[in-house]
Design a protein around this motif. Sequence first.
Motif, short mmCIF file in Angstrom:
data_model
loop_
_atom_site.label_atom_id
_atom_site.label_comp_id
_atom_site.label_asym_id
_atom_site.label_seq_id
_atom_site.Cartn_x
_atom_site.Cartn_y
_atom_site.Cartn_z
N ASP A 21 32.68 -28.38 -85.66
CA ASP A 21 32.38 -28.94 -86.98
C ASP A 21 31.13 -28.26 -87.53
O ASP A 21 30.63 -27.29 -86.95
CB ASP A 21 32.24 -30.47 -86.88
CG ASP A 21 31.11 -30.93 -85.97
OD1 ASP A 21 30.20 -30.12 -85.65
OD2 ASP A 21 31.14 -32.11 -85.56
N THR A 22 30.59 -28.78 -88.62
CA THR A 22 29.43 -28.14 -89.26
C THR A 22 28.16 -28.20 -88.42
O THR A 22 27.22 -27.47 -88.68
CB THR A 22 29.14 -28.78 -90.64
OG1 THR A 22 28.94 -30.18 -90.47
CG2 THR A 22 30.27 -28.53 -91.60
N MET A 23 28.14 -29.05 -87.39
CA MET A 23 26.98 -29.14 -86.50
C MET A 23 27.15 -28.26 -85.26
O MET A 23 26.32 -28.29 -84.36
CB MET A 23 26.73 -30.59 -86.09
CG MET A 23 26.39 -31.48 -87.27
SD MET A 23 26.09 -33.21 -86.82
CE MET A 23 27.70 -33.70 -86.23
N GLY A 24 28.27 -27.51 -85.19
CA GLY A 24 28.51 -26.65 -84.04
C GLY A 24 29.04 -27.40 -82.83
O GLY A 24 29.02 -26.89 -81.71
N VAL A 25 29.52 -28.64 -83.05
CA VAL A 25 30.05 -29.47 -81.97
C VAL A 25 31.57 -29.36 -81.97
O VAL A 25 32.19 -29.35 -83.05
CB VAL A 25 29.60 -30.95 -82.17
CG1 VAL A 25 30.27 -31.88 -81.17
CG2 VAL A 25 28.08 -31.05 -82.06
N TYR A 27 35.06 -30.12 -82.43
CA TYR A 27 35.68 -31.11 -83.32
C TYR A 27 36.55 -32.05 -82.50
O TYR A 27 37.28 -31.63 -81.61
CB TYR A 27 36.49 -30.37 -84.38
CG TYR A 27 37.12 -31.25 -85.43
CD1 TYR A 27 36.33 -31.97 -86.32
CD2 TYR A 27 38.49 -31.33 -85.53
CE1 TYR A 27 36.91 -32.76 -87.29
CE2 TYR A 27 39.08 -32.12 -86.52
CZ TYR A 27 38.29 -32.84 -87.39
OH TYR A 27 38.86 -33.63 -88.35
N TYR A 28 36.50 -33.33 -82.84
CA TYR A 28 37.13 -34.36 -82.00
C TYR A 28 38.62 -34.12 -81.78
O TYR A 28 39.14 -34.35 -80.69
CB TYR A 28 36.89 -35.76 -82.58
CG TYR A 28 37.72 -36.11 -83.79
CD1 TYR A 28 38.93 -36.79 -83.65
CD2 TYR A 28 37.31 -35.75 -85.06
CE1 TYR A 28 39.70 -37.10 -84.75
CE2 TYR A 28 38.07 -36.07 -86.16
CZ TYR A 28 39.26 -36.74 -86.00
OH TYR A 28 40.03 -37.04 -87.09
N ALA A 29 39.36 -33.64 -82.76
CA ALA A 29 40.81 -33.43 -82.62
C ALA A 29 41.13 -32.26 -81.69
O ALA A 29 42.22 -32.19 -81.12
CB ALA A 29 41.46 -33.22 -83.97
N GLU A 30 40.19 -31.35 -81.51
CA GLU A 30 40.42 -30.20 -80.64
C GLU A 30 40.56 -30.61 -79.17
O GLU A 30 41.16 -29.88 -78.39
CB GLU A 30 39.29 -29.18 -80.79
CG GLU A 30 39.26 -28.47 -82.12
CD GLU A 30 40.49 -27.61 -82.38
OE1 GLU A 30 41.09 -27.09 -81.42
OE2 GLU A 30 40.84 -27.47 -83.56
N TYR A 31 40.04 -31.76 -78.82
CA TYR A 31 40.17 -32.21 -77.44
C TYR A 31 41.64 -32.39 -77.07
O TYR A 31 42.05 -32.08 -75.96
CB TYR A 31 39.39 -33.52 -77.22
CG TYR A 31 37.90 -33.31 -77.21
CD1 TYR A 31 37.20 -33.21 -76.01
CD2 TYR A 31 37.18 -33.19 -78.40
CE1 TYR A 31 35.83 -33.02 -76.00
CE2 TYR A 31 35.81 -32.99 -78.39
CZ TYR A 31 35.14 -32.91 -77.19
OH TYR A 31 33.79 -32.70 -77.17
N LEU A 32 42.45 -32.88 -78.03
CA LEU A 32 43.88 -33.03 -77.76
C LEU A 32 44.55 -31.67 -77.58
O LEU A 32 45.48 -31.52 -76.77
CB LEU A 32 44.56 -33.83 -78.87
CG LEU A 32 44.11 -35.28 -78.98
CD1 LEU A 32 44.81 -35.96 -80.16
CD2 LEU A 32 44.36 -36.05 -77.70
N HIS A 33 44.08 -30.65 -78.30
CA HIS A 33 44.59 -29.30 -78.09
C HIS A 33 44.23 -28.80 -76.69
O HIS A 33 45.04 -28.13 -76.03
CB HIS A 33 44.04 -28.34 -79.14
CG HIS A 33 44.63 -28.53 -80.49
ND1 HIS A 33 43.92 -28.34 -81.63
CD2 HIS A 33 45.87 -28.91 -80.89
CE1 HIS A 33 44.67 -28.59 -82.68
NE2 HIS A 33 45.87 -28.95 -82.25
N LEU A 34 43.03 -29.11 -76.24
CA LEU A 34 42.65 -28.71 -74.88
C LEU A 34 43.51 -29.43 -73.85
O LEU A 34 43.90 -28.84 -72.83
CB LEU A 34 41.16 -28.98 -74.64
CG LEU A 34 40.20 -28.13 -75.47
CD1 LEU A 34 38.76 -28.53 -75.17
CD2 LEU A 34 40.41 -26.66 -75.21
#
Length: 140
Positions: A21-25, A27-34
């Motif tokens: 995200d804009t803070m360089g963290v 993104y929450y939805a990417e965890y499901l991709h992982l």
Amino acid sequence: MHDFPTPEVWLPHRVSYGETDTMGVLYYAEYLHLFERARSAYIRQCGMSYADVEKKGIILPVREAQCRYRAPAHYDDLVQVRAGISEWGRASLRFVYEIWNEDKTRLLAEGMTQHALVNPQGRPVPVPDWFRQLCATEKC
């Protein structure tokens, strides 16, 4: 680390800029991709690609997904994604996941996906013996 189902797979992943995200963290939805990548790696490590499983007539749609975020991952971090099967139903299975920092000293997230086993027409089917044996092999 606590008890985790075996067999298991560890998948290293470098967080890309586009996953943050804009803070360089991360993104929450990417965890499901992982989780999905680790699930595919698990099946592949057991000896068959997910595409081959589908060719044999088994499709694993996600019925439920959960993720608990414990600590952030950031751009360019190397994370370790762990996956294993924690539960088998008559026509379903549950994968569990953990995401750790690079040296596996800090748990960043944990979650699960519940899957139905269906045929190509979308009808539930019992877990075939060949699939259960494949996913329980020690090469996973």
